[in-house]
Scaffold this motif. Structure first.
Motif, short mmCIF file in Angstrom:
data_model
loop_
_atom_site.label_atom_id
_atom_site.label_comp_id
_atom_site.label_asym_id
_atom_site.label_seq_id
_atom_site.Cartn_x
_atom_site.Cartn_y
_atom_site.Cartn_z
N LEU A 1 -0.16 -8.83 0.77
CA LEU A 1 -0.18 -8.46 -0.65
C LEU A 1 -1.57 -8.62 -1.25
CD1 LEU A 1 3.25 -9.96 -1.78
CD2 LEU A 1 2.70 -7.56 -1.33
N ASN A 2 -2.32 -9.62 -0.82
CA ASN A 2 -3.70 -9.79 -1.28
C ASN A 2 -4.58 -8.62 -0.87
OD1 ASN A 2 -3.24 -12.17 -2.65
ND2 ASN A 2 -3.87 -13.47 -0.95
N HIS B 1 4.19 -4.20 3.65
CA HIS B 1 2.85 -4.00 3.10
C HIS B 1 1.77 -4.39 4.12
CE1 HIS B 1 4.57 -3.09 -0.77
NE2 HIS B 1 5.25 -4.22 -0.72
N LYS C 1 -4.20 -5.72 -3.26
CA LYS C 1 -4.86 -5.90 -4.56
C LYS C 1 -6.34 -5.52 -4.51
CE LYS C 1 -1.78 -9.59 -6.04
NZ LYS C 1 -1.70 -11.02 -6.37
N LYS C 2 -6.93 -5.61 -3.33
CA LYS C 2 -8.37 -5.35 -3.21
C LYS C 2 -8.69 -3.89 -3.20
CE LYS C 2 -9.40 -9.65 -0.91
NZ LYS C 2 -9.95 -10.32 0.23
#
Length: 126
Positions: free
Chosen positions: A121-122, A56, A125-126
């Motif tokens: 991963l953060n 990712h 999410k955005k």
């Protein structure tokens, strides 16, 4: 973010490691196995003629040089975040240098890789 296609080239990484002196090969193979154990679905390939790992987003890469090995966390903030724990290692914005005789401690390496995964991963999410 779409996963990168054709990014699984373990054979290229195997060949990269085969051409190294035995002590560097062992140190980098240990680093490689730590990454692959922590992230079973990681995509392994060569980037800029060195082993690189993608999950990712970039997690990191490594390379051997004449007098040292380097781990590249692919993010300049990572080295700064672990600055105190990396005392005793030569670092720059995106590089941690080590030798086979003095590798990055496995617990610290795991924390760095886990941080890179969390950051990737953060971003998703955005």
């Amino acid at each position: 973010m779409k996963e990168k296609e054709s990014k699984n080239n373990s054979l290229g990484v195997d060949q990269y490691l085969q051409n190294l002196p035995e002590d560097q090969k062992e140190a980098l193979e240990k680093l490689r196995q730590t990454i692959k154990t922590l992230v079973p679905d990681v995509q392994e390939y060569l980037s800029y003629k060195m082993p690189a790992y993608y999950y990712h987003g970039m997690i990191g890469g490594f390379a051997a040089f004449k007098n040292h090995c380097s781990f590249f966390p692919w993010d300049s903030k990572t080295v700064e975040q672990f600055k105190e724990e990396l005392t005793g290692f030569k670092t720059s914005a995106g590089t941690i240098q080590f030798t086979p005789e003095k590798p990055i401690p496995n617990d610290l390496l795991k924390k760095i890789i886990e941080r890179r995964i969390k950051e990737n991963l953060n971003k998703l999410k955005k």
